[in-house]
Structure formats: structure tokens, C-alpha cells
Design a protein around this motif. Sequence first.
Motif, mmCIF file in Angstrom:
data_model
loop_
_atom_site.group_PDB
_atom_site.id
_atom_site.type_symbol
_atom_site.label_atom_id
_atom_site.label_comp_id
_atom_site.label_asym_id
_atom_site.label_seq_id
_atom_site.Cartn_x
_atom_site.Cartn_y
_atom_site.Cartn_z
ATOM 1 N N GLN A 147 0.821 -1.204 0.000
ATOM 2 C CA GLN A 147 0.000 0.000 0.000
ATOM 3 C C GLN A 147 0.862 1.264 0.000
ATOM 4 N N MET A 148 1.945 1.250 0.788
ATOM 5 C CA MET A 148 2.853 2.391 0.812
ATOM 6 C C MET A 148 3.551 2.564 -0.532
ATOM 7 N N GLY A 149 3.890 1.439 -1.164
ATOM 8 C CA GLY A 149 4.533 1.515 -2.471
ATOM 9 C C GLY A 149 3.628 2.121 -3.525
ATOM 10 N N VAL A 150 2.370 1.691 -3.551
ATOM 11 C CA VAL A 150 1.413 2.240 -4.519
ATOM 12 C C VAL A 150 1.171 3.723 -4.250
ATOM 13 N N PHE A 151 1.094 4.081 -2.978
ATOM 14 C CA PHE A 151 0.874 5.478 -2.619
ATOM 15 C C PHE A 151 2.011 6.366 -3.124
ATOM 16 N N ALA B 40 5.798 -1.992 -13.425
ATOM 17 C CA ALA B 40 4.821 -2.125 -14.506
ATOM 18 C C ALA B 40 3.524 -2.748 -13.996
ATOM 19 N N ASP B 41 3.638 -3.675 -13.015
ATOM 20 C CA ASP B 41 2.438 -4.299 -12.454
ATOM 21 C C ASP B 41 1.587 -3.278 -11.716
ATOM 22 N N VAL B 42 2.228 -2.398 -10.954
ATOM 23 C CA VAL B 42 1.501 -1.356 -10.237
ATOM 24 C C VAL B 42 0.847 -0.394 -11.221
ATOM 25 N N LYS B 43 1.534 -0.093 -12.277
ATOM 26 C CA LYS B 43 0.983 0.814 -13.283
ATOM 27 C C LYS B 43 -0.281 0.239 -13.909
ATOM 28 N N ARG B 44 -0.314 -1.091 -14.094
ATOM 29 C CA ARG B 44 -1.487 -1.709 -14.725
ATOM 30 C C ARG B 44 -2.669 -1.817 -13.773
ATOM 31 N N VAL B 45 -2.414 -2.205 -12.512
ATOM 32 C CA VAL B 45 -3.513 -2.520 -11.605
ATOM 33 C C VAL B 45 -3.809 -1.410 -10.606
ATOM 34 N N GLY B 46 -2.872 -0.519 -10.356
ATOM 35 C CA GLY B 46 -3.112 0.612 -9.475
ATOM 36 C C GLY B 46 -3.332 0.217 -8.020
ATOM 37 N N TRP B 47 -4.401 0.774 -7.417
ATOM 38 C CA TRP B 47 -4.634 0.577 -5.995
ATOM 39 C C TRP B 47 -5.032 -0.854 -5.633
ATOM 40 N N TRP B 48 -5.340 -1.682 -6.598
ATOM 41 C CA TRP B 48 -5.677 -3.077 -6.322
ATOM 42 C C TRP B 48 -4.442 -3.939 -6.088
ATOM 43 N N PHE B 49 -3.277 -3.414 -6.315
ATOM 44 C CA PHE B 49 -2.041 -4.207 -6.200
ATOM 45 C C PHE B 49 -1.871 -4.847 -4.818
ATOM 46 N N PRO B 50 -2.169 -4.159 -3.688
ATOM 47 C CA PRO B 50 -2.016 -4.827 -2.383
ATOM 48 C C PRO B 50 -2.925 -6.036 -2.201
#
Length: 250
Positions: free
Chosen positions: A43-47, A97-107
Motif C-alpha cells: 500500500q505504501m509503495g502504490v501510494f 509495470a504491475d503497479v501501473k497496470r492494476v493501481g490501488w488493487w495491487f495490495p
Amino acid sequence: IKNHHLPFAIAPTGASAVLLFAVPSSPLAQPRNVILGHVIAAQMGVFMYKAFENVETSLEWLPGALAVGLAIFFMGLTNCYHPPAGATAYLSGYFSADVKRVGWWFPLFPVLSVVLIMVGVAMIVNNICRVYPVYWFTTVHFKDNRPETQVEKEVEREKGKDIEEGGDDNDDGESSTDDSNGNGSRGSGTSSCSVDIQDEVNSIAGNETEAQLAWMQARIHELEHELNSLRAKHAEHALKHSKTYQPGML
């Protein structure tokens, strides 16, 4: 999942697997620390990724570094430290790249899904011959000031005697006699060992938390196995150097 083409794996779980299957009694390997640690870190990484999404390329390392720092801070607040989660924070914040595709759903996916499966497998495998988990969501502080237990003292004494016997292997007369007497005294103390263990557990039950008591019981279980193996080794050593078999030795 198919739309985003996400792999059903994250690299930091390899380090988590080492803790789960090699040292399952460690506080860092308990389900609370593993699950919450990875989710908080992701969550911190996506933020941080979202906060620095438009930063220039020369500073692309910055969100990953800040994500690790924030992950450590929040893991400290919730007391769920899990070292491999630091890698989860860095990878998810470093323009992944995974975070870029899925966004806040990554966690939630793939992080939470993979971690839950890994903890479930660890529960099955570790409980074959060990105890896992030691606790679930009970807060445990890592500062351990508990006194040395009676079992730990007994194991240390057995190890010291094992070293002494190793240096006396060339003595056929006095060595075998001393080993026999030593094994007799150890045999007489076996029946009182369980009583000492139970008394010690009862004495600390009122002062220690539930999780610390569970950890100590698991530790005592492991030490009892080690103590029994040492006694068996001493008995075999005594039989090897004695001229006649003594029935009460084992």
C-alpha cells in the motif's frame, strides 16, 4: 486478472518463504507479521508511486526509497515487522509495470492472494513436525528479557558434558565408569524434568502475555526433543565404553 496480465507471484515472497519454513517459531514469521507486513508495504509503495507518477526519470528511485521508509514506520506502529515486506514496498514504488497496470488493487492482488496461499501451505507443512503458528494476531514485542528456562539450562549442561566426553574417548576404564554414573544421575533427573518445566510455565503464566507463553511452550517442546537426543547419545557412548551392560542405564 486476465485483463491486466498480472503474474501470480511477487519476488519478495521468496524471502518470506525462508522465514516461514526455516524459522517458523520466529515472531517475524507469524501470520500477522507476514500478511500485514506485505499488505502495508504494498500500500505504501502504490501510494508513493501515485504521488511521484509524473516525476522525471532521474528521480525514479525516490518513490521506492520513500515507500520503504513509510512501510517500516507503519509496520512499527502496528508491530508487524516483516523484513521481506521492505522489498515489496520498494518494488511497488519503483515505477513497477504491475503497479501501473492494476493501481490501488495491487495490495490485494497479487500481494494478499499470494501471501495467504503461502501462509496456508506453511501451516500444513510446518505442523507435521513443528508448531505453527505460535500466535495469530496477538501483538508481541521483540524485546525479550525473560530469564533462562530450566530446560535451556539442562540442554547447556548436556552439551557441556558431551564435549567433555568427546575428549575422553581414549580412556577405556575411568571414562566408561564416569559415563555410566553420569547417565544414572541424568536418568534419575528425567522424571523431574517435566515437573520443572510445568512449574516454570505456571510461574510465568501470570506475568507473560498469551503470545509469549505460547512461544515459550513451543520453545520448550523443541528443547525437550534436543534434550532427549542428547541423553540417547550419552547412553550410547556409555554402552560403547563399558565392559558389561547395565540394565538401568537407558
